[in-house]
Design a protein around this motif. Sequence first.
Motif, PDB file in Angstrom:
ATOM      1  N   CYS A   1      -4.275  19.462  -9.365  1.00  0.00           N
ATOM      2  CA  CYS A   1      -5.060  20.401  -8.546  1.00  0.00           C
ATOM      3  C   CYS A   1      -5.834  19.698  -7.441  1.00  0.00           C
ATOM      4  N   CYS A   2      -6.335  18.486  -7.697  1.00  0.00           N
ATOM      5  CA  CYS A   2      -7.163  17.791  -6.693  1.00  0.00           C
ATOM      6  C   CYS A   2      -6.600  16.434  -6.282  1.00  0.00           C
ATOM      7  N   GLN A   3      -5.651  15.902  -7.041  1.00  0.00           N
ATOM      8  CA  GLN A   3      -4.978  14.651  -6.709  1.00  0.00           C
ATOM      9  C   GLN A   3      -5.951  13.536  -6.296  1.00  0.00           C
ATOM     10  N   PRO A   4      -6.863  13.132  -7.199  1.00  0.00           N
ATOM     11  CA  PRO A   4      -7.861  12.108  -6.827  1.00  0.00           C
ATOM     12  C   PRO A   4      -7.212  10.770  -6.508  1.00  0.00           C
ATOM     13  N   LEU A   5      -7.861  10.029  -5.621  1.00  0.00           N
ATOM     14  CA  LEU A   5      -7.365   8.721  -5.181  1.00  0.00           C
ATOM     15  C   LEU A   5      -8.379   7.634  -5.491  1.00  0.00           C
ATOM     16  N   PRO A   6      -7.934   6.393  -5.704  1.00  0.00           N
ATOM     17  CA  PRO A   6      -8.879   5.278  -5.805  1.00  0.00           C
ATOM     18  C   PRO A   6      -9.830   5.265  -4.612  1.00  0.00           C
TER      19      PRO A   6
ATOM     20  N   LEU B   1       3.967  22.926   7.063  1.00  0.00           N
ATOM     21  CA  LEU B   1       4.662  22.353   5.928  1.00  0.00           C
ATOM     22  C   LEU B   1       3.722  21.522   5.080  1.00  0.00           C
ATOM     23  N   ILE B   2       4.118  21.342   3.800  1.00  0.00           N
ATOM     24  CA  ILE B   2       3.397  20.454   2.887  1.00  0.00           C
ATOM     25  C   ILE B   2       4.178  19.150   2.800  1.00  0.00           C
ATOM     26  N   VAL B   3       3.509  18.044   3.102  1.00  0.00           N
ATOM     27  CA  VAL B   3       4.118  16.714   3.040  1.00  0.00           C
ATOM     28  C   VAL B   3       3.475  15.956   1.881  1.00  0.00           C
ATOM     29  N   ASP B   4       4.265  15.592   0.885  1.00  0.00           N
ATOM     30  CA  ASP B   4       3.769  14.780  -0.228  1.00  0.00           C
ATOM     31  C   ASP B   4       3.987  13.308   0.107  1.00  0.00           C
ATOM     32  N   VAL B   5       2.888  12.543   0.159  1.00  0.00           N
ATOM     33  CA  VAL B   5       2.967  11.116   0.492  1.00  0.00           C
ATOM     34  C   VAL B   5       2.382  10.291  -0.644  1.00  0.00           C
ATOM     35  N   GLN B   6       2.897   9.078  -0.821  1.00  0.00           N
ATOM     36  CA  GLN B   6       2.402   8.174  -1.853  1.00  0.00           C
ATOM     37  C   GLN B   6       1.480   7.145  -1.212  1.00  0.00           C
ATOM     38  N   LEU B   7       0.235   7.076  -1.730  1.00  0.00           N
ATOM     39  CA  LEU B   7      -0.816   6.301  -1.084  1.00  0.00           C
ATOM     40  C   LEU B   7      -1.489   5.345  -2.065  1.00  0.00           C
ATOM     41  N   ARG B   8      -2.221   4.376  -1.495  1.00  0.00           N
ATOM     42  CA  ARG B   8      -2.968   3.417  -2.307  1.00  0.00           C
ATOM     43  C   ARG B   8      -4.324   3.972  -2.736  1.00  0.00           C
ATOM     44  N   ASP B   9      -5.072   4.476  -1.739  1.00  0.00           N
ATOM     45  CA  ASP B   9      -6.456   4.849  -2.005  1.00  0.00           C
ATOM     46  C   ASP B   9      -6.937   5.796  -0.920  1.00  0.00           C
ATOM     47  N   ALA B  10      -8.248   6.151  -0.968  1.00  0.00           N
ATOM     48  CA  ALA B  10      -8.825   7.091  -0.012  1.00  0.00           C
ATOM     49  C   ALA B  10      -8.788   6.538   1.408  1.00  0.00           C
ATOM     50  N   GLU B  11      -8.952   5.229   1.558  1.00  0.00           N
ATOM     51  CA  GLU B  11      -8.904   4.625   2.891  1.00  0.00           C
ATOM     52  C   GLU B  11      -7.493   4.743   3.483  1.00  0.00           C
ATOM     53  N   HIS B  12      -6.486   4.553   2.647  1.00  0.00           N
ATOM     54  CA  HIS B  12      -5.100   4.717   3.075  1.00  0.00           C
ATOM     55  C   HIS B  12      -4.848   6.157   3.534  1.00  0.00           C
ATOM     56  N   LEU B  13      -5.403   7.127   2.783  1.00  0.00           N
ATOM     57  CA  LEU B  13      -5.287   8.541   3.163  1.00  0.00           C
ATOM     58  C   LEU B  13      -5.922   8.789   4.533  1.00  0.00           C
TER      59      LEU B  13
ATOM     60  N   SER C   1      -6.334   6.680   6.935  1.00  0.00           N
ATOM     61  CA  SER C   1      -5.509   6.059   7.967  1.00  0.00           C
ATOM     62  C   SER C   1      -4.333   6.956   8.340  1.00  0.00           C
ATOM     63  N   VAL C   2      -3.662   7.523   7.329  1.00  0.00           N
ATOM     64  CA  VAL C   2      -2.507   8.389   7.589  1.00  0.00           C
ATOM     65  C   VAL C   2      -2.932   9.661   8.315  1.00  0.00           C
ATOM     66  N   MET C   3      -4.018  10.297   7.833  1.00  0.00           N
ATOM     67  CA  MET C   3      -4.468  11.552   8.447  1.00  0.00           C
ATOM     68  C   MET C   3      -4.958  11.334   9.878  1.00  0.00           C
ATOM     69  N   SER C   4      -5.627  10.207  10.138  1.00  0.00           N
ATOM     70  CA  SER C   4      -6.106   9.908  11.495  1.00  0.00           C
ATOM     71  C   SER C   4      -4.927   9.724  12.444  1.00  0.00           C
ATOM     72  N   ALA C   5      -3.879   9.044  11.977  1.00  0.00           N
ATOM     73  CA  ALA C   5      -2.696   8.837  12.819  1.00  0.00           C
ATOM     74  C   ALA C   5      -2.017  10.162  13.138  1.00  0.00           C
ATOM     75  N   LEU C   6      -1.916  11.036  12.142  1.00  0.00           N
ATOM     76  CA  LEU C   6      -1.302  12.351  12.368  1.00  0.00           C
ATOM     77  C   LEU C   6      -2.166  13.196  13.293  1.00  0.00           C
ATOM     78  N   ASP C   7      -3.487  13.148  13.086  1.00  0.00           N
ATOM     79  CA  ASP C   7      -4.399  13.971  13.888  1.00  0.00           C
ATOM     80  C   ASP C   7      -4.358  13.575  15.361  1.00  0.00           C
ATOM     81  N   ALA C   8      -4.091  12.292  15.642  1.00  0.00           N
ATOM     82  CA  ALA C   8      -4.047  11.816  17.032  1.00  0.00           C
ATOM     83  C   ALA C   8      -2.735  12.167  17.724  1.00  0.00           C
ATOM     84  N   GLU C   9      -1.717  12.563  16.963  1.00  0.00           N
ATOM     85  CA  GLU C   9      -0.415  12.898  17.536  1.00  0.00           C
ATOM     86  C   GLU C   9      -0.499  14.246  18.256  1.00  0.00           C
ATOM     87  N   SER C  10      -0.080  14.307  19.512  1.00  0.00           N
ATOM     88  CA  SER C  10      -0.241  15.514  20.331  1.00  0.00           C
ATOM     89  C   SER C  10       0.534  16.705  19.783  1.00  0.00           C
TER      90      SER C  10
END
Length: 713
Positions: free
Chosen positions: A571-576, A668-680, A682-691
């Motif tokens: 339900c919440c998919q907690p990350l390190p 769409l829902i994209v399921d990604v495999q991540l290390r931790d909250a900082e990794h999340l 980084s991914v979200m910031s890169a996507l958010d910057a994409e025009s």
Amino acid sequence: MIAVEDLIRLVRAYNPRTDEALIRAAYDYGREMHKGQYRHSGEAYFSHPVAVAAVLAEQRLDDATIITALLHDTIEDTRASYSEIENRFGGEIADLVDGVTKLTNLQLSSTETQQAENFRKLFMAMSKDLRVILVKLADRLHNMRTIKAMRPEKQVRKARETMDIYAPLAGRMGMQWMREELEDLAFRVLNPDARASIIRRFITLQKEAGDVIDRITGDMRKELDKVGIEAEVLGRAKKPYSIWRKMQEKEMGFSRLSDIYGFRIVTGSENDCYAVLGAIHQRWRAVPGRFKDYISQPKSNGYRSIHTTVSGRDGKRVEVQIRTRQMHDVAETGVAAHWSYRDGVRSENPFAVDPAKWISSLTEQFDAEEDHDEFLEAVKLEMYADKVFCFTPKGDVVKLPRGATPIDFAYAIHTRIGNATVGAKVDGMRVPLWTRVKNGQSVEVITADGQTPQATWLDIATTGKAKAAIRRALRELDRDRYVRLGRELARSAFEHVGKRATDKALERAARTLRLADRDEVLARLGSAELTGQDVLGAVYPDVRPAEGEEVRRERAVIGLGPDQRFDRARCCQPLPGERIVGITWRGRGVVVHAIDCAALSTYEDQPERWLDLHWHSGLHPAVYDVSLDVTIGNDAGVLGRICTLIGERRANISNLTFLDRKPDFYRLIVDVQLRDAEHLHSVMSALDAESDVAEVNRHRDSSCDTGSAAFRK
């Protein structure tokens, strides 16, 4: 490039007493200093300072501000010095130019800790002379008007910075026209397809319905003529970004939006404002809940106006703003009205706010914030907030941001009252503490001796002041427990790299992190506001975990029993790196939830099943699935670029699910495999910057079976 005589003519039009010789001298000096320099477009660089000066002249600002605009890049980009400018143009102008130079050197879009510190410097610069930020805003406006000459990646960075920092700041200062233009120019870069789509639909609407603005403006003039009121009626279509934001907030398509046109009625007196309001409401039906009287309750930046929204027989809504000429001048220029001229003299506008008092009120609460995150949160909430006005039982007015709750109201009155809150009444009716208060409501806070703030209040509170006070109170309540837990986490983090977490090492960490003492470091480490790596890095900045050394998944969570195994709640998919708790399941181990997971309310009456857990502070492998809700443009190659962006961040895509397909956009829902909250992040910031990405959010599925579903995964 604007010639010096044309610039002087522009200034002389509102200030016949202008010092033409000094403006001409500044123009010649700036042109000489920037000789041989060129912009990305190939134009002579000095065309930029002249254009900035012209923007400020259109706001009827004083000579010192105009001259500062002409010279604002000389100290930074040429051989000119502070002392030389002081000798030629005086100390006032030298200080202003120096202030703009310091603002230019701030990297406002950097990491959050640096950004918070830069905001402090920005407000310090503003507090000395607000004209510094007026020049900087005009500088940013011209840069955004000519942004196409920059490299694409720099366009995106500048546009994001404009949307996040400069546009809200212009709005907070009351310069609404500049906020709207900055937002729209940034929107053109960040989401060009969405903007073009809105403009196309506007054109189609005009073809189908004719010129709505002229028709409604004419109808309003007729109604005012009937009651004998002389007033100027102005109409306009709202900016594309304003419409886009409404579409996102209300989750509706363009065709369902109604109030996409705005009208202003400028009258001769305050009494006429209310007479116009009566005439408008008699002719058109008022929309409930869409009336605001900022004449009787002005905004802190001096803004006064009556806002109402009305609908005609066809159901179309229009927003109407009613104000006097002096109110209109302040509404157009905001705090800058203090320096503006009219008919050759400094404008004596009774509604113009004192800049010193305004900036003092803005910075007062920020000075009380004791750490970077809380300060930055308070700044952003204050800058972005739209205000609502509520009343105490005695009739005193309390200003709050839109979306505020009785918790925010209580802390706005006094921290002691906020900490002791047990309930609230709104307009005499008992309401839950998470209720959103509205304009004009009376709020009564119910308190009790011995009451202390709850952790859940952090999710309920909206204002930076309330959140900071709640965090402080919670830290004090749990301080001893957090210090003990923090000491264990520090020991583990230091031993992981062959070091010892001695008192001396922790004192050094406190100095580096600008905290009071080692106990404060341990308390924040124990409450997950710092990580073990943060503390280790503060003492040994060059020491990092060995390359490739990762925390094994079965050792990732600290606080489990010897034979207990864990799994993450779907339900919440907690990350390190995130705060977590565990819920025990007989025969199946422990399900780990994020501390703010809504599903935890199911177990509130079963405290014996709760475990206080923490993630290991080491380096984790990228094996933790997280679902992202992404809206992208429907165009060739977009999905491929999104997948590439995620791959470049060393994150693996495990699944893709399309939720909605529209002609313009896919969701769409994209399921990604991540290390931790900082990794999340980084991914979200890169996507958010994409025009081509319109929106990206973390997806959490509250409908799943929180127990068995976790163990099936």
